[in-house]
Design an enzyme around this catalytic site. Structure first.
Site, PDB file in Angstrom:
ATOM      1  N   LYS A 107       1.155   3.462  -6.568  1.00  0.00           N
ATOM      2  CA  LYS A 107      -0.011   2.674  -6.972  1.00  0.00           C
ATOM      3  C   LYS A 107      -0.410   2.926  -8.424  1.00  0.00           C
ATOM      4  O   LYS A 107      -1.168   2.156  -8.992  1.00  0.00           O
ATOM      5  CB  LYS A 107      -1.179   2.954  -6.032  1.00  0.00           C
ATOM      6  CG  LYS A 107      -0.892   2.440  -4.621  1.00  0.00           C
ATOM      7  CD  LYS A 107      -2.092   2.512  -3.714  1.00  0.00           C
ATOM      8  CE  LYS A 107      -1.849   1.832  -2.383  1.00  0.00           C
ATOM      9  NZ  LYS A 107      -1.063   2.651  -1.442  1.00  0.00           N
TER      10      LYS A 107
HETATM   11  C1  LIG Z   1      -0.375   2.044  -0.345  1.00  0.00           C
HETATM   12  C2  LIG Z   1       0.798   2.792   0.201  1.00  0.00           C
HETATM   13  C3  LIG Z   1       1.798   2.149   0.976  1.00  0.00           C
HETATM   14  C4  LIG Z   1       1.693   0.699   1.390  1.00  0.00           C
HETATM   15  O1  LIG Z   1       1.888  -0.209   0.339  1.00  0.00           O
HETATM   16  P1  LIG Z   1       1.505  -1.752   0.510  1.00  0.00           P
HETATM   17  O2  LIG Z   1       1.727  -2.372  -0.819  1.00  0.00           O
HETATM   18  O3  LIG Z   1       0.062  -1.772   0.925  1.00  0.00           O
HETATM   19  O4  LIG Z   1       2.393  -2.319   1.573  1.00  0.00           O
HETATM   20  C5  LIG Z   1       2.906   2.882   1.368  1.00  0.00           C
HETATM   21  N1  LIG Z   1       3.018   4.200   1.069  1.00  0.00           N
HETATM   22  C6  LIG Z   1       2.076   4.848   0.339  1.00  0.00           C
HETATM   23  C7  LIG Z   1       2.259   6.287   0.072  1.00  0.00           C
HETATM   24  C8  LIG Z   1       0.939   4.172  -0.122  1.00  0.00           C
HETATM   25  O5  LIG Z   1       0.007   4.839  -0.834  1.00  0.00           O
END
Ligand SMILES: *Cc1c(COP(=O)(O)O)cnc(C)c1O
Length: 432
Positions: A107
């Site tokens: 993210k």
């Molecule tokens: C947010 C997150 C996900 C999921 O990602 P999406 O884009 O919401 O499908 C998977 N793994 C981790 C560690 C995350 O922080």
């Protein structure tokens, strides 16, 4: 390039407007009016390009009317100053490590890109923007870090008290400056509900410009396509058909991968791997979308019962189930299977997967049962240290704490404790 709302397909919103609004006035998700494939020699000679050059070419068509090229290059430089290695762990199985950024989850890419865009759009504006975001863990840290010190932008993060890991809490409560953490006496769903209520509350929106930094925001969602291209560049020389497996919750990440494919990336198939929150795996079988309340698992960043971005994927395939099935497989796995995969991979290869990555690994292996000659890449979406309890319990080892985490661990936590929506509202109305 204009964007339209998925509820009202008339392209009339600029990238800048879409970023500042977050979601369309009719509650639809914004979507680009077109996706023009990059020239084929871009992919033929992608190994000659740097990551920054790749990212620039890929995102330019979506943002160029609002962000001049030199500014875009600067934004990309600030966003992508860490590595995205593809690490082979078995024959035909590799992982794309997305955890080398400041908060050690994928993210960081979307949050930093969005923060830089919003910072640029705020220059010369009198009115400040408030980013209001609810987090179950990783989003809060990435957003706090990405927006720290950005002029003209305040950030308010809501998180459920006692329900995020210690490291995650430190990452979002210790920064100060323009970042405020609100510790909610409740669950993640309560946080999410408060945020949604605030967006619809005229008393607040008359008083403050609010936007969201969840993956529904195009500036957080689209840049996630970059690292699929970086991975393609690294795996291309294998000479095999490449398939990506993406551990999915809100389905923003995998949807960005699909946009990379629409840009011409020669990858035919994606696997959406989920924990027992299996709305999409079920949809892929019968075409019936049935959202349900989420179930708590050890891969908690994917505990989503009604994935907000899946509608974008359906839209990309004109909601045609059979075309979607040709391009996308989706499998769901229990916590028990996830722990077994973590143990097996660790004992056979020495590689430590976090529970989210392990779900991605399992989805890939399932797909490769029928397609053994593909080169599979699963995304490691967070560093195992972020899910320390699960990793320690499952593998009986303590991963070393990396420098990025060490930095926040001894800092003092600052949070505002709230119980009700009225608490949030009075905070948002009082502070200018
Ligand atoms: C947010 C997150 C996900 C999921 O990602 P999406 O884009 O919401 O499908 C998977 N793994 C981790 C560690 C995350 O922080």
């Amino acid at each position: 390039m204009k964007f339209y709302s998925l509820n009202h397909p008339v392209p009339e919103t600029s990238f800048k407007e879409a970023v500042i609004a977050g979601i369309a006035p009719d509650k639809g998700l914004y979507f680009p009016e077109s996706i023009t494939p990059l020239p084929s020699d871009f992919f033929d000679s992608i190994e000659k390009l740097s990551n920054l050059e790749i990212a620039f070419e890929a995102i330019r068509q979506f943002v160029s009317e609002d962000i001049p090229d030199d500014v875009l290059k600067e934004i990309l430089k600030n966003t992508l100053d860490f590595d995205f290695p593809v690490v082979e762990i078995e024959e035909n199985v590799a992982t794309l490590e997305l955890f080398h950024g400041p908060t050690m989850a994928f993210k960081d890419v979307g949050a930093r890109f969005m923060a830089n865009c919003l910072g640029y759009f705020s220059q010369g504006e009198n009115e400040e923007v408030t980013v209001l975001v609810a987090t179950s863990g990783d989003t809060g840290g990435a957003v706090a870090n990405g927006f720290l010190g950005v002029d003209g932008v305040n950030v308010v993060i809501l998180y459920p008290s006692g329900k995020v890991s210690d490291i995650q809490e430190k990452q979002l409560t210790t920064l100060g400056q323009n970042i405020v953490a609100m510790e909610v006496d409740g669950t993640f769903d309560d946080c999410q509900r408060m945020v949604k209520t605030a967006f619809l509350d005229g008393e607040i929106t008359d008083h403050r410009k609010l936007t969201s930094a969840n993956s529904i925001n195009v500036a957080r969602w689209l840049p996630q396509l970059f690292y699929f291209l970086f991975a393609y560049k690294q795996a291309k020389s294998k000479g095999k058909e490449i398939v990506f497996s993406v551990p999915s919750g809100n389905f923003g990440n995998i949807c960005a991968g699909t946009v990379a494919q629409k840009l011409g990336m020669p990858v035919k198939h994606f696997v959406a791997s989920t924990n027992v929150n299996d709305v999409v795996p079920k949809f892929m079988q019968k075409g019936i979308y049935n959202p349900v309340p989420s179930i708590a698992t050890i891969s908690n960043a994917m505990d989503v019962g009604d994935p907000s971005n899946f509608v974008r994927i359906r839209h990309l395939y004109q909601d045609d189930l059979s075309t979607l099935q040709e391009n996308l497989s989706s499998f769901s796995f229990s916590d028990e299977a996830t722990r077994t995969a973590m143990k097996t991979v660790y004992s056979q290869t020495g590689y430590v997967m976090d529970p989210h990555g392990a779900v991605g690994y399992l989805g890939l292996k399932e797909y490769q049962k029928n397609k053994p000659n593909t080169y599979g890449i699963f995304l490691e979406t967070a560093h195992p240290v972020k899910f320390l309890d699960v990793v320690e319990e499952t593998l009986g080892l303590s991963p070393e704490i990396p420098a990025q985490i060490q930095k926040v661990i001894d800092k003092e936590k600052h949070s505002i404790k709230i119980k009700t929506y009225e608490d949030l509202k009075s905070y948002l109305l009082d502070k200018n």
